[in-house]
Write an enzyme that holds these catalytic residues in place. Structure first.
Site, PDB file in Angstrom:
ATOM      1  N   PRO A  24       0.778  -1.259   0.012  1.00  9.60           N
ATOM      2  CA  PRO A  24      -0.098  -0.176   0.007  1.00  9.60           C
ATOM      3  C   PRO A  24       0.884   1.323   0.111  1.00  9.60           C
ATOM      4  CG  PRO A  24      -0.021  -1.095   2.050  1.00  9.60           C
ATOM      5  CD  PRO A  24       0.751  -1.986   1.325  1.00  9.60           C
ATOM      6  N   GLN A 101      -6.750  -0.703   1.418  1.00 13.99           N
ATOM      7  CA  GLN A 101      -6.397  -0.615   2.762  1.00 13.99           C
ATOM      8  C   GLN A 101      -7.027   0.401   3.555  1.00 13.99           C
ATOM      9  OE1 GLN A 101      -2.567   1.486   3.830  1.00 13.99           O
ATOM     10  NE2 GLN A 101      -1.908  -0.367   5.227  1.00 13.99           N
ATOM     11  N   HIS A 168      -5.201  -1.227   8.362  1.00 10.82           N
ATOM     12  CA  HIS A 168      -4.184  -0.679   8.531  1.00 10.82           C
ATOM     13  C   HIS A 168      -3.966  -0.248   9.915  1.00 10.82           C
ATOM     14  CE1 HIS A 168      -0.454   1.611   8.137  1.00 10.82           C
ATOM     15  NE2 HIS A 168      -0.854   2.524   7.357  1.00 10.82           N
ATOM     16  N   HIS A 171       2.397   1.618  11.739  1.00  9.08           N
ATOM     17  CA  HIS A 171       3.035   2.995  11.334  1.00  9.08           C
ATOM     18  C   HIS A 171       2.845   4.021  12.161  1.00  9.08           C
ATOM     19  CE1 HIS A 171       3.780   1.044   7.156  1.00  9.08           C
ATOM     20  NE2 HIS A 171       4.256   0.415   8.349  1.00  9.08           N
ATOM     21  N   TYR A 173      -0.474   5.081  12.989  1.00 11.77           N
ATOM     22  CA  TYR A 173      -1.778   5.579  13.045  1.00 11.77           C
ATOM     23  C   TYR A 173      -2.944   5.183  13.783  1.00 11.77           C
ATOM     24  CZ  TYR A 173       0.341   7.357   8.572  1.00 11.77           C
ATOM     25  OH  TYR A 173       1.060   7.775   7.644  1.00 11.77           O
TER      26      TYR A 173
END
Ligand code: FMN
Length: 364
Positions: A24, A101, A168, A171, A173
């Protein structure tokens, strides 16, 4: 050349012709959140060139504060969903498979940005990665709606004919903010130890499963590292990782997409298994690995326009042949060269180019 990379793979109702996945990658080419013809053709070119599974760029759900850039594609509303319908048709027209995603940036959003500049940002507890409380913690109803917003996207993905979904959870988020004790200071539901914090994603997976039914694979992307702290780790022992990942297995996830910067790097001392290797060994679930495939430098510099040199695929072939993980995602190499998998398939290794730092400006 590894033959295992070109063996088929099956999961629930999905069969892929080979083990290559397009990672993604946010491209910010969807003005007002609507993916247009140029975006559809970008994915179509990968489908026409033997990419086994395309995972789209992050596409944001219907919480008003889900994005920090109005050029990110939305995954709700008539115009954006029509745009995605076109993407699915184009990819299927070339025999490809595609998963959206499903994304919410949480507190990565700066106030005043995204499709709804006036909206409030969402977060687990209103606390930033520096430990500062900048807003009130969300109410239980708001948190429940954050969970449901992923499921509403999942329902749309099913209706549009996508082949799988990826949640997702990586990272730094929103979902990863719930995982991370630095940003999740909640008392009560989804607060507490790592397993309690993981239940936010557990409930997202359970609601998404209800929305997509039994024959559609659900992938969860997760990472140890956070954009707010590259050295952060959720699970620093195999035992902790096993308990953490089993929350998602119990909730009904099918695949774990284990995000690391360099796929060849071992996760724990005493074994050369990488993150996806350990995740597969500890859960028995199918896993996707990723990180600098075909390149000698990781992607962190990509946003600052940094390039990277082409590198040998021998280590990937070795790990794939050994069965460490099931699928391998390719990011920048495929961002720049839609024919990258075709070239590998045909053994045209000398045509695999360096990654040009300026590639972000173009939908090749
Ligand atoms: C331009 C760009 C955008 C990205 N956007 C996303 C994203 O939307 N969602 C995500 O999970 N990862 C995103 N990533 C990370 C990639 O999926 C991938 O993990 C990373 O690039 C490492 O793969 P590579 O070394 O093959 O490029 C992005 C990476 C790049 C370079």
């Amino acid at each position: 050349m590894s033959s295992s990379l070109f063996q088929s793979f099956a999961c629930r109702g999905l069969t892929l012709p080979n083990r290559f996945v397009m990672a993604p990658m946010t491209r910010s080419f969807s003005p007002d959140g609507v993916p247009g013809e140029n975006v559809a053709e970008y994915y179509e070119r990968r489908a026409a060139n033997h990419v086994g599974l395309i995972i789209t760029e992050g596409t944001v759900n219907d919480r008003p504060g889900s994005a920090n850039d109005a050029n990110y594609p939305l995954f709700h509303g008539e115009a954006a969903l029509k745009g995605w319908q076109n993407v699915v048709e184009k990819v299927h027209g070339k025999g490809g498979k595609i998963a959206p995603q499903l994304w919410h940036v949480g507190m990565v959003r700066k106030p005043g940005t995204g499709h709804n500049p006036d909206a409030q940002s969402d977060s687990p507890s209103g606390v930033t990665h520096t430990g500062k409380a900048v807003m009130d913690p969300p109410s239980d109803e708001e948190v429940a709606d954050m969970v449901s917003s992923y499921a509403r996207s999942a329902k749309s993905a099913k209706e549009l004919g996508f082949d799988a979904i990826e949640i997702h959870g990586a990272h730094g988020y929103l979902i990863d903010q719930f995982f991370w004790d630095v940003m999740n200071k909640r008392e009560g539901k989804y607060g507490g130890d790592l397993l309690e914090r993981a239940e936010f994603a557990g409930d997202v997976i359970r609601e998404c499963r209800k929305a997509v039914g039994e024959d559609m694979p659900i992938i969860l992307r997760w990472s140890q590292w956070k954009q707010q702290d590259y050295s952060a780790r959720l699970a620093d022992t195999p035992q902790k990782m096993e308990a953490f990942l089993n929350v998602f297995k119990d909730a009904g996830v099918d695949m774990l997409h284990c995000s690391q910067r360099r796929f060849w790097e071992p996760e724990f001392e005493g074994s050369d298994l990488n993150l996806a290797g350990w995740a597969k060994k500890l859960t028995g679930l199918a896993t996707i690995s990723v990180g600098s495939v075909g390149l000698n430098g990781d992607f962190f510099g990509a946003f600052a326009g940094q390039g990277s040199e082409a590198a040998s695929l021998d280590k990937l072939f070795e790990m794939m042949d050994r069965g460490d993980f099931d699928l391998i995602a390719v990011g920048r190499a495929l961002l720049q060269d839609p024919e990258w998998v075709t070239k590998v398939k045909e053994g045209r290794m000398d045509e695999l180019k360096d990654y040009d730092g300026k590639a972000l400006a173009t939908l090749y």
